[in-house]
Write an enzyme that holds these catalytic residues in place. Structure first.
Site, PDB file in Angstrom:
ATOM      1  N   ASN A  26      59.361  25.252  31.823  1.00  0.00           N
ATOM      2  CA  ASN A  26      58.570  24.426  32.939  1.00  0.00           C
ATOM      3  C   ASN A  26      59.016  23.991  33.766  1.00  0.00           C
ATOM      4  O   ASN A  26      60.018  24.184  34.252  1.00  0.00           O
ATOM      5  CB  ASN A  26      58.508  23.357  31.656  1.00  0.00           C
ATOM      6  CG  ASN A  26      59.918  22.606  31.029  1.00  0.00           C
ATOM      7  OD1 ASN A  26      60.565  22.152  31.713  1.00  0.00           O
ATOM      8  ND2 ASN A  26      60.373  23.387  29.666  1.00  0.00           N
ATOM      9  N   ASP A  81      59.081  24.851  23.423  1.00  0.00           N
ATOM     10  CA  ASP A  81      58.729  25.349  21.850  1.00  0.00           C
ATOM     11  C   ASP A  81      59.032  26.470  20.839  1.00  0.00           C
ATOM     12  O   ASP A  81      58.455  26.403  19.686  1.00  0.00           O
ATOM     13  CB  ASP A  81      57.660  23.928  21.414  1.00  0.00           C
ATOM     14  CG  ASP A  81      57.879  22.561  21.592  1.00  0.00           C
ATOM     15  OD1 ASP A  81      58.989  21.883  21.750  1.00  0.00           O
ATOM     16  OD2 ASP A  81      56.871  22.181  22.099  1.00  0.00           O
ATOM     17  N   LYS A 117      64.056  45.287  31.164  1.00  0.00           N
ATOM     18  CA  LYS A 117      62.995  45.139  32.280  1.00  0.00           C
ATOM     19  C   LYS A 117      61.738  46.206  32.123  1.00  0.00           C
ATOM     20  O   LYS A 117      61.864  47.143  31.613  1.00  0.00           O
ATOM     21  CB  LYS A 117      62.707  45.256  33.745  1.00  0.00           C
ATOM     22  CG  LYS A 117      62.103  44.723  34.993  1.00  0.00           C
ATOM     23  CD  LYS A 117      62.304  44.913  35.825  1.00  0.00           C
ATOM     24  CE  LYS A 117      61.462  44.702  37.030  1.00  0.00           C
ATOM     25  NZ  LYS A 117      60.313  45.566  37.536  1.00  0.00           N
ATOM     26  N   PHE A 120      62.249  11.845  24.713  1.00  0.00           N
ATOM     27  CA  PHE A 120      62.475  11.318  25.538  1.00  0.00           C
ATOM     28  C   PHE A 120      60.566  12.194  25.468  1.00  0.00           C
ATOM     29  O   PHE A 120      60.397  13.146  24.683  1.00  0.00           O
ATOM     30  CB  PHE A 120      62.272  11.915  26.364  1.00  0.00           C
ATOM     31  CG  PHE A 120      63.146  11.441  27.430  1.00  0.00           C
ATOM     32  CD1 PHE A 120      64.876  11.078  26.699  1.00  0.00           C
ATOM     33  CD2 PHE A 120      63.463  11.069  28.796  1.00  0.00           C
ATOM     34  CE1 PHE A 120      65.755  10.419  27.568  1.00  0.00           C
ATOM     35  CE2 PHE A 120      64.250  10.221  29.632  1.00  0.00           C
ATOM     36  CZ  PHE A 120      65.235  10.211  28.601  1.00  0.00           C
ATOM     37  N   LYS A 158      56.488  10.726  17.527  1.00  0.00           N
ATOM     38  CA  LYS A 158      57.319  11.009  18.058  1.00  0.00           C
ATOM     39  C   LYS A 158      58.268   9.965  17.572  1.00  0.00           C
ATOM     40  O   LYS A 158      58.969  10.720  16.195  1.00  0.00           O
ATOM     41  CB  LYS A 158      57.070  11.517  18.671  1.00  0.00           C
ATOM     42  CG  LYS A 158      56.473  12.916  19.079  1.00  0.00           C
ATOM     43  CD  LYS A 158      56.698  13.181  20.998  1.00  0.00           C
ATOM     44  CE  LYS A 158      55.520  13.975  21.285  1.00  0.00           C
ATOM     45  NZ  LYS A 158      55.235  14.552  22.498  1.00  0.00           N
ATOM     46  N   LYS A 188      60.654  11.484  14.282  1.00  0.00           N
ATOM     47  CA  LYS A 188      61.462  12.009  14.465  1.00  0.00           C
ATOM     48  C   LYS A 188      62.866  11.470  13.940  1.00  0.00           C
ATOM     49  O   LYS A 188      64.096  11.551  14.109  1.00  0.00           O
ATOM     50  CB  LYS A 188      61.891  13.044  16.267  1.00  0.00           C
ATOM     51  CG  LYS A 188      60.609  13.814  16.192  1.00  0.00           C
ATOM     52  CD  LYS A 188      61.077  14.389  17.559  1.00  0.00           C
ATOM     53  CE  LYS A 188      59.981  15.729  18.114  1.00  0.00           C
ATOM     54  NZ  LYS A 188      60.191  16.243  19.178  1.00  0.00           N
TER      55      LYS A 188
HETATM   56  N1  CTP Z   1      63.282  18.651  22.002  1.00  0.00           N
HETATM   57  C1  CTP Z   1      64.048  19.195  21.364  1.00  0.00           C
HETATM   58  N2  CTP Z   1      63.459  20.523  20.879  1.00  0.00           N
HETATM   59  C2  CTP Z   1      62.553  21.494  20.861  1.00  0.00           C
HETATM   60  C3  CTP Z   1      61.663  20.299  21.148  1.00  0.00           C
HETATM   61  C4  CTP Z   1      61.825  18.903  21.977  1.00  0.00           C
HETATM   62  O1  CTP Z   1      64.618  18.602  20.974  1.00  0.00           O
HETATM   63  N3  CTP Z   1      62.461  22.213  20.014  1.00  0.00           N
HETATM   64  C5  CTP Z   1      63.110  17.211  22.408  1.00  0.00           C
HETATM   65  C6  CTP Z   1      63.075  17.044  23.615  1.00  0.00           C
HETATM   66  O2  CTP Z   1      64.047  16.818  23.861  1.00  0.00           O
HETATM   67  C7  CTP Z   1      62.349  15.770  23.895  1.00  0.00           C
HETATM   68  C8  CTP Z   1      61.686  15.529  22.652  1.00  0.00           C
HETATM   69  O3  CTP Z   1      62.170  16.558  21.790  1.00  0.00           O
HETATM   70  O4  CTP Z   1      63.316  14.151  23.657  1.00  0.00           O
HETATM   71  C9  CTP Z   1      60.410  15.996  23.065  1.00  0.00           C
HETATM   72  O5  CTP Z   1      59.220  15.696  21.804  1.00  0.00           O
HETATM   73  P1  CTP Z   1      58.423  16.910  21.666  1.00  0.00           P
HETATM   74  O6  CTP Z   1      56.900  16.243  20.537  1.00  0.00           O
HETATM   75  O7  CTP Z   1      59.108  18.297  21.567  1.00  0.00           O
HETATM   76  O8  CTP Z   1      57.319  16.919  22.634  1.00  0.00           O
HETATM   77  P2  CTP Z   1      57.080  18.138  23.745  1.00  0.00           P
HETATM   78  O9  CTP Z   1      57.171  19.476  23.057  1.00  0.00           O
HETATM   79  O10 CTP Z   1      56.745  17.870  25.239  1.00  0.00           O
HETATM   80  O11 CTP Z   1      55.777  17.536  23.350  1.00  0.00           O
HETATM   81  P3  CTP Z   1      54.464  18.045  22.060  1.00  0.00           P
HETATM   82  O12 CTP Z   1      55.139  18.569  20.530  1.00  0.00           O
HETATM   83  O13 CTP Z   1      53.540  16.868  21.368  1.00  0.00           O
HETATM   84  O14 CTP Z   1      54.016  19.621  22.631  1.00  0.00           O
END
Ligand code: CTP
Length: 404
Positions: free
Chosen positions: A209, A278, A288, A322, A336, A340
């Protein structure tokens, strides 16, 4: 940190004196009021004119020259200084200060100041290793004087070893550290995550990203400047961590998960600024991948949600997340923060001008699990980091007062 600070740069007789030119120019650019003091030997290596032009202040070259101001000049400067830096510092100045000799402007001023004094030694390796110099440095450190470097490498005298003036970035980092007087995070361990993750399809391709890591690196730096012991777990970025911050580099979300789990328990504060993927490709091809005719469908598997996992496990830790959103920013962030189990979440709408990835500024709101919201103005990522830590310190304080 340097803005409007009065910094005296003492330059002594060493071939590295020319590097003071870059230091002075850098300090000026950062907004400091820089006053240079040159010893007689320094003037053999460098002209006062260069430093006067760059510092935009008169350069002091002699003790008994006609003063530029009405007051006793060495006392005036000693009192007004926020920081005195001796760059480069020769064996001679270290020896003189150590033994209370004040026979020129620089030594007299150092003797008279209450400001922190930072020496950056530069000399021949044998001089540096000479037990007399080593003893002088040890005595000065005991007395509260500060040292940075020297580094190792090729020396001007043709030898190799310790004695090179340490890199400017390291000298500036130490200076910044000394300018922050209050250290409310002293004795606290802070874990920060930053940057993107890479989720590999094969050895050369990955999903990632746009995170640059700047926000997390700014948080790590500010936490360090406030006295914390900082561990930064970082995905691939171009940025260098602030000197003094311990940096653990990872690539994938799974690696970040493992690194965080190995570190979080003895931390008092955890700030998760990383943009963790995610999902990851269900399998990682060892070779490859070759193209085939027709479309390719990828199957992605869920990565662990590190923050949610910490939210479940946390004891007395302050946990900050964040949320980079493009719609329903505050509502999603509040949800969130609750889900969380966070102390608060730093939410930003990455579509707004001045916010988001690869910029030096950000526009954020702090969203608390009880629905409270604090919106901040557009500001530099360093200032956002300071605001986050101010909130964290408030929460730590409330906790130690048994109030939160
Ligand atoms: N985070 C994490 N582990 C993951 C994904 C995200 O620790 N696998 C943490 C990020 O470091 C950030 C926060 O979670 O602090 C972001 O929240 P998240 O809900 O995961 O945000 P996004 O993936 O950006 O959004 P969404 O789930 O709404 O698509």
């Amino acid at each position: 940190m340097f803005k409007d600070k009065l910094i005296v740069v003492g330059i002594t007789g060493s071939i590295a004196a020319y590097k003071a030119v870059e230091l002075v120019s850098n300090l000026r650019k950062k907004g400091a009021d820089v006053h240079c003091v040159m010893t007689d030997s320094a003037q053999e290596f460098l002209t006062p004119l260069t430093l006067r032009t760059l510092s935009q202040n008169p350069v002091i070259t002699a003790m008994f020259a006609e003063p530029k101001r009405w007051n006793v000049e060495h006392v005036g400067l000693a009192e007004a200084a926020d920081l005195v830096m001796v760059v480069p510092a020769s064996a001679n100045i270290i020896g003189k200060v150590c033994h209370g000799i004040a026979d020129d402007f620089l030594t007299t001023m150092i003797m008279a100041t209450k400001a922190p004094v930072l020496f950056a030694p530069a000399m021949n390796v044998q001089m540096y290793l000479n037990p007399i110099v080593q003893k002088n440095i040890a005595v000065l450190k005991e007395q509260g004087y500060h040292f940075v470097g020297p580094g190792s490498g090729n020396l001007a005298c043709g030898t190799e070893g310790q004695g090179r003036l340490i890199e400017l970035s390291v000298i500036l980092a130490r200076a910044e550290e000394l300018l922050v007087k209050e250290k409310p995070l002293l004795g606290k361990k802070v874990l920060v995550t930053a940057g993107p993750t890479r989720e590999f399809l094969d050895p050369v391709r990955f999903l990632t990203n746009r995170s640059s890591g700047r926000m997390g690196y700014a948080v790590a730096k500010q936490a360090y400047l406030l006295g914390a012991d900082v561990v930064l777990i970082s995905g691939p970025t171009e940025i260098q961590p602030f000197p003094g911050v311990q940096c653990i580099r990872i690539e994938t979300a799974q690696e970040m998960y493992e690194a965080v789990l190995a570190q979080w328990e003895d931390c008092q504060v955890i700030i998760k600024a990383a943009a963790v993927a995610d999902y990851r490709p269900q399998s990682r091809n060892p070779e490859k991948m070759k193209k085939q005719s027709g479309d390719l469908q990828l199957v992605l598997s869920r990565n662990p949600d590190i923050l949610a996992e910490l939210g479940k496990k946390k004891k007395s830790q302050i946990l900050v997340g964040f949320a980079a959103e493009t719609e329903n920013v505050l509502a999603s962030a509040a949800e969130k923060a609750m889900r969380k189990n966070l102390d608060f979440i730093v939410a930003n709408d990455v579509t707004r001008e001045g916010a988001g990835f690869a910029l030096d500024t950000n526009i954020v709101s702090f969203v608390f699990p009880n629905g409270e919201i604090r919106e901040l103005e557009i500001m530099s990522k360093d200032d956002v980091a300071k605001a986050i830590l101010k909130e964290v310190i408030k929460k730590l304080q409330m906790r130690s007062d048994g109030d939160g």
